[in-house]
Design a protein around this motif. Structure first.
Motif, PDB file in Angstrom:
ATOM      1  N   UNK A 148       0.846  -1.193   0.000  1.00  0.00           N
ATOM      2  CA  UNK A 148       0.000   0.000   0.000  1.00  0.00           C
ATOM      3  C   UNK A 148       0.880   1.241   0.000  1.00  0.00           C
ATOM      4  N   UNK A 149       0.358   2.279  -0.601  1.00  0.00           N
ATOM      5  CA  UNK A 149       1.010   3.585  -0.640  1.00  0.00           C
ATOM      6  C   UNK A 149       0.051   4.580  -0.013  1.00  0.00           C
ATOM      7  N   UNK A 157       5.450  14.059   2.402  1.00  0.00           N
ATOM      8  CA  UNK A 157       5.708  12.753   3.012  1.00  0.00           C
ATOM      9  C   UNK A 157       4.777  11.688   2.458  1.00  0.00           C
ATOM     10  N   UNK A 158       5.348  10.484   2.276  1.00  0.00           N
ATOM     11  CA  UNK A 158       4.613   9.331   1.777  1.00  0.00           C
ATOM     12  C   UNK A 158       5.002   8.120   2.609  1.00  0.00           C
ATOM     13  N   UNK A 159       4.076   7.164   2.700  1.00  0.00           N
ATOM     14  CA  UNK A 159       4.315   5.960   3.490  1.00  0.00           C
ATOM     15  C   UNK A 159       3.955   4.736   2.655  1.00  0.00           C
ATOM     16  N   UNK A 213      13.387   8.455   3.808  1.00  0.00           N
ATOM     17  CA  UNK A 213      13.495   9.029   5.149  1.00  0.00           C
ATOM     18  C   UNK A 213      13.775   7.934   6.182  1.00  0.00           C
ATOM     19  N   UNK A 214      13.005   6.852   6.110  1.00  0.00           N
ATOM     20  CA  UNK A 214      13.132   5.817   7.133  1.00  0.00           C
ATOM     21  C   UNK A 214      12.629   4.484   6.590  1.00  0.00           C
ATOM     22  N   UNK A 253       9.240   5.193   4.619  1.00  0.00           N
ATOM     23  CA  UNK A 253       8.791   6.574   4.552  1.00  0.00           C
ATOM     24  C   UNK A 253       9.702   7.320   3.580  1.00  0.00           C
ATOM     25  N   UNK A 254       9.068   8.011   2.629  1.00  0.00           N
ATOM     26  CA  UNK A 254       9.830   8.798   1.647  1.00  0.00           C
ATOM     27  C   UNK A 254       9.233  10.188   1.559  1.00  0.00           C
ATOM     28  N   UNK A 255      10.062  11.103   1.127  1.00  0.00           N
ATOM     29  CA  UNK A 255       9.615  12.467   0.914  1.00  0.00           C
ATOM     30  C   UNK A 255       9.845  12.811  -0.553  1.00  0.00           C
TER      31      UNK A 255
END
Length: 182
Positions: free
Chosen positions: A89-90, A131-133, A162-163, A176-178
């Motif tokens: 999932x995004x 931010x995206x997860x 990011x993480x 986690x991405x930006x």
């Protein structure tokens, strides 16, 4: 070298290790996933390597008519079963995984512990600015299943990892991405 670059280098080296060292897996079914991110889709590269001890069960799972060959229809059916065990999932929205490519080795190669089932999957999904997860879960199981998962360094400089979080067994993964303005 930055910490992120070192982690990426280590992960790639570990994924390449079985081939480079000519190691023969024994009692594990390795399911190694790497992610590649672009602004409008997520690519998954899934490498399935059954060890010598578990290969007969995996071969039987694929070769349903026990004729000693892995027909294209048997390969497609096996990939469908593998994909049913995956979720991605995004930003909380799941999307269908599509098969871009699949390669199956011969049953003989699988029996030696060096044969790798290679799947390239994609999910369409546009990263939003900011931010995206991403959340991934591989529920594939069987005798001795082990997981590895990592993200490749994005080629687009506007996408920053990011993480990364993994469960201890790496069957679940969160990223986690930006995304900045290009």
């Amino acid at each position: 070298m930055s910490r992120a670059a070192q982690a990426l280098f280590t992960a790639i080296a570990l994924l390449a290790l079985p081939a480079a060292a000519q190691a023969h897996r024994l009692d594990e079914y390795l399911q190694a996933t790497t992610f590649s991110l672009t602004r409008d889709h997520i690519a998954l590269h899934l490498r399935l390597t059954p060890g010598v001890d578990v290969a007969p069960g995996v071969i039987h799972e694929i070769d349903r008519n026990d004729d000693g060959s892995l027909s294209l229809s048997e390969q497609h059916a096996y990939v469908s079963r593998i994909m049913q065990a995956l979720s991605l999932s995004l930003n909380g929205r799941s999307g269908p995984l599509l098969v871009r490519a699949m390669t199956f080795p011969s049953p003989a190669a699988l029996q030696t512990g060096t044969g790798v089932i290679d799947l390239e999957l994609t999910m369409q999904g546009r990263f939003r600015q900011g931010d995206n997860h991403l959340a991934y879960h591989n529920r594939g199981n069987g005798p001795g299943t082990v997981w590895l998962v990592n993200c490749l360094l994005p080629q687009d400089p506007a996408i920053t990892v990011i993480r990364q979080n993994r469960t201890i067994d790496q069957s679940s993964y969160e990223l986690d991405v930006s995304v900045s303005v290009p």
